[in-house]
Every structure is written in structure tokens, then in C-alpha cells.
Design an enzyme around this catalytic site. Structure first.
Site, short mmCIF file in Angstrom:
data_model
loop_
_atom_site.label_atom_id
_atom_site.label_comp_id
_atom_site.label_asym_id
_atom_site.label_seq_id
_atom_site.Cartn_x
_atom_site.Cartn_y
_atom_site.Cartn_z
N HIS A 80 0.82 -1.21 0.00
CA HIS A 80 0.00 0.00 0.00
C HIS A 80 0.85 1.26 0.00
CE1 HIS A 80 0.39 -0.49 4.47
NE2 HIS A 80 0.37 0.83 4.46
N ASP A 127 0.50 -7.66 0.82
CA ASP A 127 0.86 -6.24 1.01
C ASP A 127 2.38 -6.09 1.05
OD1 ASP A 127 0.61 -3.55 1.50
OD2 ASP A 127 0.08 -3.77 3.62
N SER A 231 4.24 2.22 8.18
CA SER A 231 3.95 1.27 7.12
C SER A 231 5.19 0.83 6.36
CB SER A 231 2.98 1.88 6.12
OG SER A 231 1.69 1.96 6.64
N GLY A 232 5.27 -0.46 6.10
CA GLY A 232 6.36 -1.00 5.30
C GLY A 232 7.65 -1.21 6.06
#
Length: 278
Positions: A80, A127, A231-232
Site C-alpha cells: 500500500h 501487502d 507502514s512497510g
């Protein structure tokens, strides 16, 4: 019941999917992208440069995600984060991200974004994304590729093992987060891996199964976990990146579980799409 999963957003906020309280109207999973960085909840500052594979991704000039360097030429991050990229600068060797004069920092433009072909923006399935660097990263004491889990870990649940999530994301909930709300320095939170079935009961509903076997969950006990902007980023166990921050609730200080993408399930995909030898 919790039912809305939102990305740990990029900051502006960086993509970190999150989930909110269930209301009379079910809400759809969505990515949060904003010019602020989200940060670790309930964590503490790391020893500077003790996580040499941690990178920050400056996306489209004003948003942030985390990631992990896995070879001199490739970075691993969340799907994402990848889908919103038009341009991306990969910042390596940073501790105080707000200090561009930090002499260890190196910024390299990403030249190619490889999003997993099975990535689903609705369920956050698969993801995961690879970013190819426009030039090799210098490998030194503060910039080093991460170790990935062995394929023999495929059936390993990591249940109750204490793992470490790192990032520059939000450290508290704020109504309209911006880059000013991000942590200047890299933070870490140590959390136990929780039961995947119980985690699924927390997030899954009639709209879909957001937590599946390719995820890892960590307990939110005592307000510890990841948040917008993380995120990530890597979830590590003994220096091995076992997962990437994927999603959680839209409010990070409510003791809810954090959800990650299990790296071991994607070793073949990583090997096929990068120069990393598994």
C-alpha cells in the site's frame, strides 16, 4: 467489535493501514496518505544506527513510509506504500530523520517499483513491494542489508516470541497528523507475537478476511504497536526481518493488535524480482 482496517498511512501520513471501532455503518479499508510520518506507539529511541537496514521512503516529495534494505540494490516495503508512488527517495543511514545534515544519511532515488501482482487494495492481501534503487547503496557500518528468514520458517508461527518494530511514525493519536507529529529519531517497540486466530476475530468480518496465514500479529497490550507512518517498516526477531508493517486501527492508542506481512511467505517472489539470493 473492530471492523475497519486502515493502512498505517504514509505521512503526509505514510501508508499504514488502520482499523477503527465498528459503528452502525461498516467502513471500508483505506490507505492514509498524508504529509506526516506515523510513529511507533509505546516505544523508545533505538541506539543510533543499531538497525542498519531500516530506511525511510519519501514518497512524492511529502509522504513517508518505512522499509528494509535487503541488498545494495533493493528495498522491501508494503504494497500500500508502493501503489501511491510516483517518485520515491530512499533515505538510508538515518537516525534523526529531520536532520538532513546528519553525516551518515544517504538519499538515493528509486528507479523501479515492483508491487506484488496479487496485492489487493481492499483486503491488503499480499501487502508487499520491492523498490529498485537507481544506484547501489554504499554498504558500511550504518547501512547494511537485512537478513531474511530461512524458508524452513514457513511453518513457524513465532507465537509469544518478542519481536521489534521500528519506525519514525506517530507516537500518539492526533486528529490531523502531519510531518510535525512524526518522531525525529528512530523508535523501537518490543512486542509479543499474538495468536493469529484471535487477531482475525478482532479484524475480520462479513466484509472480508483481513488477517490470513500470510500475516503476523502482535499484541497491543499496554498501548504498544505501530501507527501511521510506520507502514512497510521492518518487524525483526534477533536481527532477522520476519515481517513488514501492514495495518492496524485508525486509533493507535487503544491496545489493538498490529498486523504485518510475513516475509517468509514471499521469499520466492523476492528472489524472482530482485538480486537477492534466497
Amino acid at each position: 467489535m473492530w471492523n475497519q482496517v486502515l493502512f498505517l498511512s504514509i505521512v503526509v501520513i505514510v501508508p499504514f493501514a488502520t482499523t477503527e471501532h465498528r459503528s452502525s455503518d461498516l467502513k471500508h479499508i483505506q490507505t492514509h496518505i498524508a504529509p506526516s510520518r506515523s510513529r511507533i506507539i509505546g516505544g523508545q529511541e533505538v541506539v543510533p544506527h543499531s538497525v542498519p537496514y531500516q530506511v525511510a521512503l519519501r514518497i512524492n516529495g511529502n509522504s513517508y513510509c518505512g522499509g528494509a534494505l535487503i541488498s545494495p540494490n533493493y528495498v522491501l516495503t508494503a504494497g500500500h506504500c508502493g501503489i501511491v508512488i510516483f517518485t520515491v527517495d530512499v533515505i538510508l543511514g538515518a537516525h534523526n530523520l529531520s536532520n538532513s545534515n546528519e553525516d551518515t544519511q544517504v538519499t538515493i532515488r528509486g528507479s523501479n517499483v515492483i508491487i506484488h501482482e496479487g496485492y489487493d487494495d481492499d483486503t491488503l492481501r499480499n501487502d508487499i513491494t520491492l523498490i529498485q534503487l537507481s544506484e547501489p547503496a554504499p554498504i558500511n557500518d550504518v547501512i547494511q542489508p537485512a537478513k531474511l528468514p530461512p524458508s524452513s520458517d514457513l511453518d513457524r508461527t513465532y507465537l509469544d516470541e518478542v519481536v521489534s518494530a521500528t519506525g519514525w511514525g506517530l507516537y500518539k493519536d492526533v486528529p490531523f497528523p502531519s510531518t510535525r507529529d512524526m518522531s525525529d529519531v528512530l523508535l523501537q517497540v518490543d512486542v509479543p507475537v499474538s495468536n493469529l486466530t484471535e487477531c482475525g476475530e478482532y479484524y475480520n468480518d462479513e466484509d472480508g478476511d483481513y488477517v490470513v496465514e500470510t500475516n503476523v500479529c502482535t499484541s497491543g497490550y499496554r498501548n504498544k504497536g505501530t501507527c501511521n507512518g510506520d507502514s512497510g517498516g521492518p518487524l525483526s526477531l534477533d536481527g532477522v526481518v520476519i515481517a513488514l508493517t501492514s495495518f492496524g486501527t485508525d486509533l493507535c492508542e487503544v491496545c489493538s493488535p498490529s498486523v504485518y506481512t510475513r516475509v517468509v511467505n514471499y521469499l520466492d517472489w523476492i528472489a524472482e524480482n530482485s538480486d537477492v539470493e534466497i
